[in-house]
Design a protein around this motif. Structure first.
Motif, mmCIF file in Angstrom:
data_model
loop_
_atom_site.group_PDB
_atom_site.id
_atom_site.type_symbol
_atom_site.label_atom_id
_atom_site.label_comp_id
_atom_site.label_asym_id
_atom_site.label_seq_id
_atom_site.Cartn_x
_atom_site.Cartn_y
_atom_site.Cartn_z
ATOM 1 N N TRP A 55 -9.950 7.545 31.174
ATOM 2 C CA TRP A 55 -11.031 7.576 32.158
ATOM 3 C C TRP A 55 -11.042 8.909 32.911
ATOM 4 O O TRP A 55 -12.092 9.532 33.091
ATOM 5 C CB TRP A 55 -10.864 6.403 33.118
ATOM 6 C CG TRP A 55 -11.854 6.353 34.242
ATOM 7 C CD1 TRP A 55 -13.208 6.244 34.132
ATOM 8 C CD2 TRP A 55 -11.571 6.412 35.645
ATOM 9 N NE1 TRP A 55 -13.797 6.228 35.392
ATOM 10 C CE2 TRP A 55 -12.812 6.327 36.321
ATOM 11 C CE3 TRP A 55 -10.392 6.514 36.387
ATOM 12 C CZ2 TRP A 55 -12.893 6.356 37.712
ATOM 13 C CZ3 TRP A 55 -10.474 6.527 37.773
ATOM 14 C CH2 TRP A 55 -11.726 6.450 38.418
ATOM 15 N N CYS A 56 -9.858 9.354 33.326
ATOM 16 C CA CYS A 56 -9.770 10.623 34.065
ATOM 17 C C CYS A 56 -10.205 11.803 33.204
ATOM 18 O O CYS A 56 -10.995 12.654 33.623
ATOM 19 C CB CYS A 56 -8.346 10.837 34.566
ATOM 20 S SG CYS A 56 -7.845 9.717 35.890
ATOM 21 N N ARG A 57 -9.677 11.875 31.989
ATOM 22 C CA ARG A 57 -10.013 12.996 31.111
ATOM 23 C C ARG A 57 -11.486 12.961 30.712
ATOM 24 O O ARG A 57 -12.112 14.015 30.554
ATOM 25 C CB ARG A 57 -9.108 12.969 29.895
ATOM 26 C CG ARG A 57 -7.682 13.406 30.227
ATOM 27 C CD ARG A 57 -6.717 13.198 29.095
ATOM 28 N NE ARG A 57 -5.400 13.760 29.409
ATOM 29 C CZ ARG A 57 -4.256 13.271 28.974
ATOM 30 N NH1 ARG A 57 -4.246 12.207 28.186
ATOM 31 N NH2 ARG A 57 -3.109 13.837 29.306
ATOM 32 N N SER A 58 -12.043 11.770 30.563
ATOM 33 C CA SER A 58 -13.464 11.655 30.247
ATOM 34 C C SER A 58 -14.315 12.191 31.389
ATOM 35 O O SER A 58 -15.310 12.899 31.169
ATOM 36 C CB SER A 58 -13.832 10.196 29.961
ATOM 37 O OG SER A 58 -13.172 9.721 28.815
ATOM 38 N N ASN A 59 -13.928 11.858 32.614
ATOM 39 C CA ASN A 59 -14.658 12.374 33.772
ATOM 40 C C ASN A 59 -14.591 13.893 33.843
ATOM 41 O O ASN A 59 -15.582 14.559 34.145
ATOM 42 C CB ASN A 59 -14.103 11.760 35.061
ATOM 43 C CG ASN A 59 -14.720 10.416 35.385
ATOM 44 O OD1 ASN A 59 -15.868 10.338 35.813
ATOM 45 N ND2 ASN A 59 -13.967 9.358 35.164
ATOM 46 N N LEU A 60 -13.417 14.453 33.570
ATOM 47 C CA LEU A 60 -13.272 15.904 33.590
ATOM 48 C C LEU A 60 -14.110 16.557 32.497
ATOM 49 O O LEU A 60 -14.711 17.623 32.710
ATOM 50 C CB LEU A 60 -11.799 16.293 33.432
ATOM 51 C CG LEU A 60 -10.867 15.874 34.582
ATOM 52 C CD1 LEU A 60 -9.424 16.229 34.248
ATOM 53 C CD2 LEU A 60 -11.282 16.525 35.902
ATOM 54 N N SER A 61 -14.161 15.916 31.331
ATOM 55 C CA SER A 61 -14.987 16.445 30.238
ATOM 56 C C SER A 61 -16.468 16.396 30.601
ATOM 57 O O SER A 61 -17.216 17.348 30.350
ATOM 58 C CB SER A 61 -14.738 15.652 28.958
ATOM 59 O OG SER A 61 -13.410 15.834 28.500
ATOM 60 N N MET A 62 -16.889 15.288 31.200
ATOM 61 C CA MET A 62 -18.290 15.159 31.595
ATOM 62 C C MET A 62 -18.651 16.177 32.679
ATOM 63 O O MET A 62 -19.750 16.741 32.677
ATOM 64 C CB MET A 62 -18.561 13.743 32.094
ATOM 65 C CG MET A 62 -18.410 12.661 31.031
ATOM 66 S SD MET A 62 -19.625 12.799 29.712
ATOM 67 C CE MET A 62 -21.063 12.107 30.507
ATOM 68 N N LEU A 63 -17.724 16.409 33.599
ATOM 69 C CA LEU A 63 -17.974 17.405 34.642
ATOM 70 C C LEU A 63 -18.180 18.788 34.025
ATOM 71 O O LEU A 63 -19.021 19.571 34.476
ATOM 72 C CB LEU A 63 -16.801 17.448 35.626
ATOM 73 C CG LEU A 63 -16.769 16.360 36.695
ATOM 74 C CD1 LEU A 63 -15.427 16.351 37.401
ATOM 75 C CD2 LEU A 63 -17.895 16.564 37.706
ATOM 76 N N ARG A 64 -17.406 19.083 32.973
ATOM 77 C CA ARG A 64 -17.554 20.386 32.330
ATOM 78 C C ARG A 64 -18.864 20.476 31.556
ATOM 79 O O ARG A 64 -19.597 21.470 31.658
ATOM 80 C CB ARG A 64 -16.373 20.650 31.397
ATOM 81 C CG ARG A 64 -16.483 22.004 30.678
ATOM 82 C CD ARG A 64 -15.225 22.374 29.970
ATOM 83 N NE ARG A 64 -15.359 23.690 29.349
ATOM 84 C CZ ARG A 64 -14.364 24.347 28.777
ATOM 85 N NH1 ARG A 64 -13.149 23.827 28.753
ATOM 86 N NH2 ARG A 64 -14.563 25.535 28.235
#
Length: 250
Positions: A28-37
């Motif tokens: 979930w955390c890494r997905s959010n960071l990817s989406m932010l990028r």
């Protein structure tokens, strides 16, 4: 988020705290960071993870943005975040959080909430967790005056484990309650651990100095490289004030 929360809730109901729930949270955390990028152009840079010691410790981070949670979590092994009670009462989200060793604190009780927090923290350390706490208790704007609460000092004194300070500059790109997320590189930096055994007031000052000094450095480095966001009057005044203090110190 819906997928992660749903699976986390199922994990808690069926098996309690499991490796599955931690891996879902990391996803979930890494997905959010990817989406932010991809969507907002916010890149993530995390350094200094070699400063996290083996075994139990406290990770004490500056808090400027929701980004902080996403960026720190994947590097903490088995974390136990200290969170406000209200978040744990949210249906599904709160249930999933219980599968991740979260420690709830009722901030309305003030100092009366500390004994309960300590009991939960001791239990988390015994389970092999690393305690994650935002010592100011809330998100603060970049370069805003620091206000460290007493909880971190009590944790340090009672748990007798190292404390790893974390500096960051994320508020430049995703501020508290901001409707706009600005592109750029948000950075978090794990600093050298503070070993147990210091007097509480000495520890508190050491922690504050470490986090605030390095967070200022990350902020000014980002400003010097150039920001896509406008610098409003509050931030400009804070920059001028902090630059004046830095010049006097030198």
């Amino acid at each position: 988020m819906l997928v992660a929360v749903s699976i986390g809730t199922i994990a808690l109901v069926t098996g309690g705290r499991t490796i599955l729930s931690w891996n879902i949270a990391k996803y979930w955390c890494r997905s959010n960071l990817s989406m932010l990028r991809w969507i907002a152009g916010v890149r993530t840079k995390v350094t200094g993870t070699e400063n996290i010691p083996e075994g139990g410790c406290i990770i004490a981070a500056k808090h400027q943005s929701d980004w902080d949670v996403f960026a720190i979590f994947p590097h903490t092994g088995r974390p136990a975040y200290i969170v406000k009670k209200e978040l744990m009462r949210i249906p599904f989200f709160g249930w999933a959080a219980r599968s991740l060793d979260c420690i709830e604190v009722d901030r309305k009780k003030g100092a009366e909430a500390i004994p309960s927090m300590m009991r939960q923290a001791h239990a988390a350390i015994e389970r092999g967790c690393r305690i994650v706490i935002f010592p100011e208790g809330t998100r603060k704007a970049p370069l805003a005056p620091a206000e460290y609460r007493q909880g971190i000092g009590r944790l340090y004194a009672e748990l007798n484990v190292p404390v790893v300070p974390v500096a960051l500059n994320s508020g430049l790109f995703w501020g508290r309650n901001s409707l706009v997320i600005w592109p750029g590189t948000a950075e978090a930096k794990f600093l050298a651990p503070i070993e147990p055994g210091l007097a509480p007031n000495v520890f508190q000052e050491h922690l504050k100095a470490a986090i605030e000094t390095e967070s200022d450095e990350l902020i000014f480095d980002a400003i010097d490289r150039g920001l896509s966001r406008p610098i409003d009057d509050r931030l400009r005044a804070a920059i001028d004030t902090r630059k004046g203090s830095r010049s006097k110190a030198r």
